[in-house]
Design an enzyme around this catalytic site. Sequence first.
Site, PDB file in Angstrom:
ATOM      1  N   VAL A   1      -9.262  -1.009  -4.971  1.00 57.48           N
ATOM      2  CA  VAL A   1      -8.367  -2.142  -4.707  1.00 57.48           C
ATOM      3  C   VAL A   1      -7.460  -1.874  -3.509  1.00 57.48           C
ATOM      4  O   VAL A   1      -7.319  -0.752  -3.043  1.00 57.48           O
ATOM      5  CB  VAL A   1      -7.521  -2.483  -5.948  1.00 57.48           C
ATOM      6  N   GLU A   2      -6.824  -2.952  -3.030  1.00 59.30           N
ATOM      7  CA  GLU A   2      -5.917  -2.921  -1.877  1.00 59.30           C
ATOM      8  C   GLU A   2      -6.571  -2.272  -0.663  1.00 59.30           C
ATOM      9  O   GLU A   2      -5.960  -1.524   0.094  1.00 59.30           O
ATOM     10  CB  GLU A   2      -4.602  -2.212  -2.236  1.00 59.30           C
ATOM     11  N   GLY A   3      -7.834  -2.598  -0.448  1.00 60.82           N
ATOM     12  CA  GLY A   3      -8.595  -2.040   0.658  1.00 60.82           C
ATOM     13  C   GLY A   3      -9.451  -0.893   0.168  1.00 60.82           C
ATOM     14  O   GLY A   3      -8.944   0.187  -0.104  1.00 60.82           O
TER      15      GLY A   3
ATOM     16  N   ARG B   1       0.824  -1.214   0.000  1.00 58.47           N
ATOM     17  CA  ARG B   1       0.000   0.000   0.000  1.00 58.47           C
ATOM     18  C   ARG B   1       0.854   1.258   0.000  1.00 58.47           C
ATOM     19  O   ARG B   1       0.403   2.315  -0.430  1.00 58.47           O
ATOM     20  CB  ARG B   1      -0.906   0.022   1.231  1.00 58.47           C
TER      21      ARG B   1
END
Length: 856
Positions: A500-502, A379
């Site tokens: 994406v990615e949370g 992230r």
Amino acid sequence: MLLALTVLVIAIALAWVLAFVGAPLVVWLGAYAAGWLLLLVTGLLGPVSATLLAIPLAVLLLLTIVPLRRAAITRAAMGWFRKVLPEMSATEREAIEAGEPWWEAEMFRGRPDWKKLMDFQYTALTPAERSFLDNEVETVCAMVDDWKVEFEDKDLPQPVWDYLREKRFFAMLISTEYGGLGFSALAQSSVVTKLASRSNALAVTVMVPNSLGPGELLLKYGTDAQKKRWLPGLADGSEIPCFGLTGPEVGSDATAMPDTGVVCWGEHEGERVLGLRLNFSKRWITLAPVATVIGLAFKLSDPDGLIEGGRKDYGITCALVPASHPGIQIGRRHYPGSAFMNGPIKGEDVFIPLDWIIGGMPMAGHGWRMLVECLSAGRGISLPAMSAAAGQAMYRSVGAYARIRRQFRVPVGRFEGVQEATGRIAGYAYTLEAMRVMTASAVDHCIPSVVTTIAKYHMTEMMRKVLTDGMDVLSGRGVQYGPRNPIATPYRAVPIAITVEGANILGRSLMIFGQGAIRCHGYVLDEMAAAHAGDLDRFDRLLFAHLGSSINRAVRAFTFGLFGSGLATSPVNGPSARYFRELERMSASLAFAADIAMGTLGGDLKRRERLSARLGDVLSQLYIGSCALRFFHANGERPEDLPHLRWAMDNCLNEIGVAFEGVIRNLPMRPAAALLRLVVFPTGNPYRPVSDRDNAAIADAMLEQTDFRERISHLAYRARDAADPHAQLEHAFQLCLRAEPAYEVFLKASAKGQLAGANTREQLEDAVAKGLLDRRQADLVAEYDAARYEALLTDDFSKAYLRGEFDAEDAMTKVGDPEARPKNELAAAPESEDAGGPKTPPDKTRDLDQQARRAR
């Protein structure tokens, strides 16, 4: 009466000082006892007053004598604490405990160590990393035609795939020991930033194997045999990885994962071995359609007790499986609004041996923590890099457009309404780059547990604002999709980064403060552990240290509020000093506000997502402000950077003020809210949005060729292709800077009817004949005017082309060649958007379009 009042004032002042410096209990007891005895001996206290004032003395004595305190207070407090503790699942606990606190902890605890920030050094790129940026990255950027990738082929060209493999773009994080490049996090971030400024699909294709993927999991957790088996292939590109985590029922809640791995006996390579029977259905998996090896997350169970130890349920586990393995279905694609490879993966009764679990059986059940730690690092690199790329590219191209595009004979970038947008672009571009280098460098030092989530959420939101503002300024130039459009692809792809990615909504409302309050707080996590363990002695020490800290932060915040942060500290003098002091004030306020929120709401705070989000906003903006300050000083405190720092810091402080106002208005326990308002804003909220003057200053600077412009956009790819939209805007911009004085003379003369001629060429000749311009100026104006017009054109297509018959026309028609237009349209094409302005010479437009056609 006067003497009594004097004594009272002295006592209050002394207590204030002790609370402000955070004096320990024994000092409070000594100071109070000394004052009480002094008043008693001097006869200023009578028997009744002495008795009443002895009560606080007794309380202080009780609090200071630890065995008495534990018996009378702490035991009951621990029982209450255990009742109000929020329920926490195993996955939540692993997520909270993953990684480690970093600078965000300093800001959360209310008394930041500024020396730690100022001593922090950005990662220095090695010669090999710089060479890769200047050569391999430049080369592959030049190989990509983003329009062709996104609209025609829906894929990168095969030569690009081959080049990415050959030059080990997929192996930036893999160590040189296994054939990878072994790049730092900042180098990976820099590579992705430059790639993203050229092509979203190119950047995503490269960043995913270097973010959450089998390579990183193998490096950190794999067995020696697994590393030797897979890492060389991943490094040289003969293996393309993907990772299957999300699915129809699985997003942020990993506990909902329906994918299973059941321990059983089966056959593998002709032998009967103990292994797993996998059943899974994954969705939205980047690189899945082209992957040769799949990382899988699933719930591992051993219902028959075949593994020694008798454990039935292991929990989330990760394994590595060849894509060609029997039972795996792969190859179809999703289309998420960008052309990078993304698709579903299914598996029915897929049998794999136990040693395919990443890390082997010792890591069975530890998959969620493995993923969270790797995702935390990722992230901080990939999506922040893409966000910074948007800021850098828009700073250059929107600034260039705003200078060359005219309305009412004035560059649109000079209009205050447009400056509102361009000023934000400039301010966010500065903020994004400051966050990028700080966060990626932090990943090189540790695995920051919260700042990477802060970076992912806030940087992608800033990217959304930058691209929205860019679209507003470009207007019709940005709306018409085609190879001339410099913004359409990243604008369309924004939801991908947001999701994406949370997902950003959950990142803000659940993760930033939810994890930060526990991991970054100086006491809460340890208090929770002590309470769960029933360790009364440890809980006692932590509880009273926590109470002392909370009182100290409240008094400090209140004092700073009364005296305008004048008593707060700054590691520097000069124009940035007040911002350090304001951040320290708000840091103390956040520490107290967090204690108030957790103390009044307890476990219910977890469900009060709006409050949690606002407190997270305060923590986030404290980090963002820290990044901006460090960036300013790391870059030599240059005068041209100061207006951008001022914009970034005023914006941060205003966002903090807005967030605190929201917390205070919505805190359910109103007496606690009133106390919080008194402490945080004793004289009112002093923070305001960025002023028009400061916004205009950086908007104006965006229209000029400056050293700052080059530095803040240093990773934006500079295309040499004459048909590239960014290159066209840049070419016209540079000509504008040289030609504009003469161009202004020409436009004014033309508007006043002083020049004879039906088009630009004839009018320029008349201007030379009348002595308004010399020959050199006239040629420069003609060159600039043609380049300006070329840069403002948008695309048009035939019906056949839009149906997908891409060979039905060539690039000349696609980009609007005059010869392919109706003659009456060509004749009416204005050279200037100003009413009554001169018309573009058809021959010049035709020449430029033919150049573009040849370049393509």
